[in-house]
Design an enzyme around this catalytic site. Structure first.
Site, PDB file in Angstrom:
ATOM      1  N   ARG A 177       0.829  -1.217   0.000  1.00  0.00           N
ATOM      2  CA  ARG A 177       0.000   0.000   0.000  1.00  0.00           C
ATOM      3  C   ARG A 177       0.863   1.265   0.000  1.00  0.00           C
ATOM      4  O   ARG A 177       0.556   2.249   0.686  1.00  0.00           O
ATOM      5  CB  ARG A 177      -0.950   0.031   1.205  1.00  0.00           C
ATOM      6  CG  ARG A 177      -1.896  -1.117   1.292  1.00  0.00           C
ATOM      7  CD  ARG A 177      -2.888  -1.211   0.136  1.00  0.00           C
ATOM      8  NE  ARG A 177      -3.605  -2.460   0.247  1.00  0.00           N
ATOM      9  CZ  ARG A 177      -3.192  -3.605  -0.322  1.00  0.00           C
ATOM     10  NH1 ARG A 177      -2.119  -3.637  -1.109  1.00  0.00           N
ATOM     11  NH2 ARG A 177      -3.868  -4.711  -0.148  1.00  0.00           N
ATOM     12  N   SER A 230     -10.442  -0.369   4.284  1.00  0.00           N
ATOM     13  CA  SER A 230      -9.674  -0.645   5.512  1.00  0.00           C
ATOM     14  C   SER A 230      -9.079   0.643   6.059  1.00  0.00           C
ATOM     15  O   SER A 230      -8.411   1.379   5.329  1.00  0.00           O
ATOM     16  CB  SER A 230      -8.530  -1.617   5.213  1.00  0.00           C
ATOM     17  OG  SER A 230      -9.069  -2.831   4.769  1.00  0.00           O
ATOM     18  N   GLU A 300      -4.297   3.550   6.715  1.00  0.00           N
ATOM     19  CA  GLU A 300      -4.241   3.384   5.253  1.00  0.00           C
ATOM     20  C   GLU A 300      -4.973   4.567   4.590  1.00  0.00           C
ATOM     21  O   GLU A 300      -4.616   5.009   3.513  1.00  0.00           O
ATOM     22  CB  GLU A 300      -4.917   2.060   4.854  1.00  0.00           C
ATOM     23  CG  GLU A 300      -4.841   1.775   3.364  1.00  0.00           C
ATOM     24  CD  GLU A 300      -5.260   0.349   3.017  1.00  0.00           C
ATOM     25  OE1 GLU A 300      -4.920  -0.586   3.763  1.00  0.00           O
ATOM     26  OE2 GLU A 300      -5.935   0.197   1.981  1.00  0.00           O
TER      27      GLU A 300
END
Ligand SMILES: Cc1cc2nc3c(=O)[nH]c(=O)nc-3n(C[C@H](O)[C@H](O)[C@H](O)COP(=O)(O)OP(=O)(O)OC[C@H]3O[C@@H](n4cnc5c(N)ncnc54)[C@H](O)[C@@H]3O)c2cc1C
Length: 306
Positions: A177, A230, A300
């Site tokens: 990510r 998320s 995130e």
């Protein structure tokens, strides 16, 4: 509106139609979280020439710009954005050559998944159901079910200070990510397009994998409220959702924000959540999980504005 924005707006009006130019744009309407204040100006360029003029004007006048894709991974401050939001929705051209797909930043990931399926290209099945844009997926190195953008990106075309540069997969420094585009030196860049390298496979195999992942997503992520996916990255020790649940935090609320009862990794907007509700809840989750398990949770979701 102060004089700089007034001047910029007038300049933009001369070449961008009102359907793609917005004053005091309410960003809660443009994010999946449905949270956040206004941006002074939001503009949707339809080609690189327009994008270039917008960026040159912002630089000349001294106004910061932010790039927004589909807004599915961002949390906008309650006070909004003091600047311009460049939204990529109108940069959507997709081309196919051999097993390569070249997609502009504003194309939806779901559309690319469908194009890959129609052309018997494998490599993107994991991405079905991710609600973002190609640009956002590259920026975030989005991934799911064992796949991620870095597995298939050949190169990325980036607008940087008046010119377009090609960045290879290796130079994009993809990690979990993460990509180089998150780093400060790329703050004034816009991802224009990417070339994806896929593989031929039988359509029924591709379809089967898409069906399997779609089902998994429905079973685990049908959270029923606005969210941004998320909230935390997966820590090396295990799944963020598991630590959050084991810490007894499933379902807890802070104002209008809650840890989803369906998926503990998702924070949901119960209806009237503010950005501060979400950030306070995230701080509480991180500190509780750290105290209980000595595990550091890293957000995130990208905070937008300031
Ligand atoms: C229900 C749900 C499920 C999700 N599931 C997943 C999942 O399985 N896996 C996963 O990885 N993510 C998932 N996400 C998160 C999100 O969809 C992805 O990260 C997606 O790739 C973000 O794309 P976006 O266009 O919405 O980006 P945005 O939210 O608009 O932006 C995200 C970041 O990218 C930057 N950015 C966007 N476009 C550009 C560009 N052209 N140039 C430069 N910077 C840019 C923005 O400035 C921002 O910092 C999910 C989200 C939701 C709501």
């Amino acid at each position: 509106m102060n004089a700089e924005f007034d001047f910029l707006y007038k300049q933009l009006c001369s070449f961008i139609p009102s359907s793609r130019l917005f004053l005091n744009a309410n960003l809660s309407k443009y994010t999946s979280f449905k949270i956040g204040g206004n941006a002074n100006i939001m503009v949707m360029p339809s080609d690189i020439r327009e994008l270039n003029i917008i960026c040159i004007l912002c630089k000349k006048i001294g106004i910061r710009f932010y790039v927004l894709g589909r807004g599915t991974n961002v949390l906008v401050l309650d006070s909004g954005i003091n600047g311009v939001v460049i939204k990529t929705d109108k940069l959507q051209t997709v081309k196919i050559s051999g097993t390569y797909i070249t997609a502009e930043a504003g194309a939806s990931i779901q559309e690319i998944v469908n194009i890959a399926l129609d052309n018997n290209f494998s490599g993107l099945e994991w991405a079905c159901g991710i609600p973002g844009s190609v640009g956002g997926a590259v920026y975030m190195n989005a991934g799911a079910y064992g796949g991620q953008m870095s597995d298939i990106v050949k190169s990325v075309k980036v607008y940087d200070n008046g010119k377009a540069t090609i960045i290879s997969n290796q130079n994009a420094q993809f990690d979990y990510r993460h990509s180089i585009f998150e780093e400060k030196k790329y703050q004034h860049c816009v991802i224009l397009s990417t070339i994806l390298k896929l593989k031929k496979d039988e359509q029924k195999n591709i379809q089967n994998r898409i069906t399997e992942f779609t089902l998994k997503r429905k079973q685990t992520q049908n959270v029923g409220y606005p969210n941004a996916g998320s909230a935390f990255k997966k820590p090396k020790e295990g799944y963020a959702a598991k630590f959050i649940e084991d810490a007894g935090l499933k379902g807890i609320t802070f104002g209008g924000a809650a840890v989803s009862n369906v998926h503990s990794g998702f924070i949901v907007n119960l209806g009237n959540a503010t950005c501060s509700d979400v950030t306070n809840l995230m701080d509480y989750i991180s500190s509780t999980v750290y105290k209980k398990f000595n595990v550091v949770l890293i957000p995130e979701i990208k905070i937008f504005g300031g």
